[in-house]
Design a protein around this motif. Sequence first.
Motif, short mmCIF file in Angstrom:
data_model
loop_
_atom_site.label_atom_id
_atom_site.label_comp_id
_atom_site.label_asym_id
_atom_site.label_seq_id
_atom_site.Cartn_x
_atom_site.Cartn_y
_atom_site.Cartn_z
N ILE A 199 0.83 -1.20 0.00
CA ILE A 199 0.00 0.00 0.00
C ILE A 199 0.87 1.26 0.00
CG2 ILE A 199 -1.76 1.28 1.25
CD1 ILE A 199 -2.79 -1.30 0.01
N ARG A 200 1.98 1.23 0.74
CA ARG A 200 2.91 2.35 0.72
C ARG A 200 3.45 2.59 -0.69
NH1 ARG A 200 5.42 3.97 5.70
NH2 ARG A 200 4.75 2.74 7.50
N GLY A 201 3.64 1.49 -1.42
CA GLY A 201 4.12 1.59 -2.80
C GLY A 201 3.13 2.33 -3.68
N TYR A 202 1.84 2.08 -3.46
CA TYR A 202 0.81 2.79 -4.24
C TYR A 202 0.82 4.28 -3.91
CZ TYR A 202 -1.00 -1.96 -4.97
OH TYR A 202 -1.13 -3.28 -5.29
N LEU A 203 0.98 4.59 -2.62
CA LEU A 203 1.05 6.00 -2.21
C LEU A 203 2.25 6.69 -2.85
CD1 LEU A 203 0.03 8.35 -0.45
CD2 LEU A 203 1.49 7.46 1.40
N LYS A 204 3.38 5.98 -2.93
CA LYS A 204 4.57 6.54 -3.54
C LYS A 204 4.34 6.85 -5.02
CE LYS A 204 9.53 5.65 -4.03
NZ LYS A 204 10.64 4.69 -3.76
N GLU A 205 3.60 5.97 -5.70
CA GLU A 205 3.29 6.21 -7.11
C GLU A 205 2.41 7.45 -7.28
OE1 GLU A 205 2.23 2.78 -9.65
OE2 GLU A 205 2.63 1.55 -7.87
N MET A 230 -0.66 14.53 0.79
CA MET A 230 -0.36 14.58 2.22
C MET A 230 -1.56 14.14 3.05
SD MET A 230 1.89 18.10 2.58
CE MET A 230 1.89 17.98 4.37
N SER A 231 -2.75 14.55 2.63
CA SER A 231 -3.97 14.16 3.35
C SER A 231 -4.21 12.65 3.21
CB SER A 231 -5.17 14.93 2.80
OG SER A 231 -5.04 16.31 3.04
N LEU A 232 -3.94 12.12 2.01
CA LEU A 232 -4.09 10.67 1.79
C LEU A 232 -3.10 9.91 2.67
CD1 LEU A 232 -4.45 10.53 -2.12
CD2 LEU A 232 -6.23 9.97 -0.45
N LYS A 259 -1.95 6.46 7.28
CA LYS A 259 -1.21 6.24 8.52
C LYS A 259 -2.16 5.92 9.66
CE LYS A 259 2.34 8.30 11.47
NZ LYS A 259 3.20 9.50 11.70
N SER A 260 -3.29 6.62 9.71
CA SER A 260 -4.27 6.37 10.77
C SER A 260 -4.91 5.00 10.63
CB SER A 260 -5.36 7.46 10.75
OG SER A 260 -6.18 7.36 9.59
N GLU A 261 -4.94 4.48 9.40
CA GLU A 261 -5.52 3.16 9.14
C GLU A 261 -4.43 2.08 9.13
OE1 GLU A 261 -8.63 2.42 8.92
OE2 GLU A 261 -9.45 4.46 8.93
N TYR A 305 -9.48 7.97 -1.86
CA TYR A 305 -8.81 7.05 -0.93
C TYR A 305 -9.30 5.62 -1.13
CZ TYR A 305 -7.60 4.76 3.47
OH TYR A 305 -7.12 3.87 4.40
N LYS A 306 -10.61 5.47 -1.24
CA LYS A 306 -11.18 4.13 -1.41
C LYS A 306 -10.76 3.50 -2.73
CE LYS A 306 -15.25 4.90 1.49
NZ LYS A 306 -16.73 5.08 1.52
N LEU A 307 -10.70 4.29 -3.80
CA LEU A 307 -10.30 3.76 -5.10
C LEU A 307 -8.83 3.36 -5.12
CD1 LEU A 307 -12.06 6.12 -7.70
CD2 LEU A 307 -12.68 3.78 -7.10
N LEU A 308 -8.01 4.10 -4.43
CA LEU A 308 -6.57 3.87 -4.48
C LEU A 308 -6.07 2.81 -3.50
CD1 LEU A 308 -5.39 7.58 -4.78
CD2 LEU A 308 -4.99 5.78 -6.49
N PHE A 309 -6.67 2.73 -2.31
CA PHE A 309 -6.05 1.95 -1.24
C PHE A 309 -6.94 0.93 -0.55
CE2 PHE A 309 -4.15 6.35 -1.10
CZ PHE A 309 -2.96 6.01 -1.76
N THR A 310 -8.17 0.72 -0.98
CA THR A 310 -9.04 -0.20 -0.25
C THR A 310 -9.63 -1.29 -1.14
OG1 THR A 310 -11.19 0.90 -0.56
CG2 THR A 310 -9.73 1.80 1.15
N ARG A 311 -10.23 -2.27 -0.47
CA ARG A 311 -10.82 -3.40 -1.18
C ARG A 311 -12.00 -3.01 -2.05
NH1 ARG A 311 -11.67 -7.42 3.81
NH2 ARG A 311 -12.75 -8.65 2.24
#
Length: 340
Positions: free
Chosen positions: A173-179, A201-203, A208-210, A300-306
């Motif tokens: 998931i960190r890798g996706y954020l980096k992209e 930054m908000s994402l 981080k909170s999740e 956020y949901k599209l990028l990092f969640t199921r």
Amino acid sequence: MPKREIKEEKPKLFKIRRAGESKKFGVAASTLKELIRKGCGLFQASPSKAQCCLYEDGTLITEEYFLHVPENTEVVLLSAGQSWSGSVVYDLGQVLCLDRHADELISAAKNLLQDDDEELPAKRRKLLGDLLCNLKDNADLEDRADDEEWFEGIDTRFKTKSAYMKYNCEQRIRGYLKEVDGHAQTIQSVRAKGEYKKVVMSLAEKLKSERYNGNYFDRTEKELHRLCTNEGWFSCQGAFDQEKCGSLHSINPYGNRESRILFSTWNLDHRIEKKRTIIPTLVEALHAKKSSDINLDYFYKLLFTRENLKLVHIVCHKKGAHDLTCDSRQVYKRAKKTQR
């Protein structure tokens, strides 16, 4: 009032045998419970904690999975405490007269998989891969001290399998954020780039909170938050344009080191593509807008969640453009609606 008719499932025929035995019987059953009951009756086995699995690869059959098992499937009846690694392990063991945990058997399978012969059938490679995944199954062990071989090559700060698997998911998931963050370098407008960086930054703060959604791979998490069973089994969810995996791929990276390494080839694939659709839509949504005008949860949901991620076997991971025109248009449509 007229009574509502209850539709009964048509009985399906199965070939059932016991683990390690060649003798098998034909059984008709409408439910998994009925299949187990009849199997126990045939083999005079105790029904307490009895289970059924596929003879081919050892996949456990659940009530839901039972509905999708084809007619005339060969299954194995497992009594309490028994396991079945699949027909490949059993048949090779019978031919070579080797124990299923024998180092020679594992070494032979590895050598065949490392063979560069392109003519080696894909199906045979899959069977050999399944063989390695099921040999030396220590999925019931969790601590480093109890299964040191599983932790070979892993930093000593990880004391349990679940802790490492959670970290493994976090890294993806960190890798996706980096992209997403890296895309800022392609934005020409200084103002737009600044607003885009604020969104990133908000994402990052939300992720981080999740805890970077590492719970997806952690078998100790609640069922609602993980992608695996209590034992650590993961099932392929099928290609981006399919509702399920037609090949029924499954793996338990908690079982042994080979399975853990092989699991790294499985992908958390974006159904609606990250680079071709989601990120460009985010950039377009920021056109002449501020970062505060964007519905962060939507992206956020599209990028990092199921909601948009599917766990897929490497064979089911289609690397070409995802032809989901209707879904792509919906993303652009929703993106405009989510601007405040």
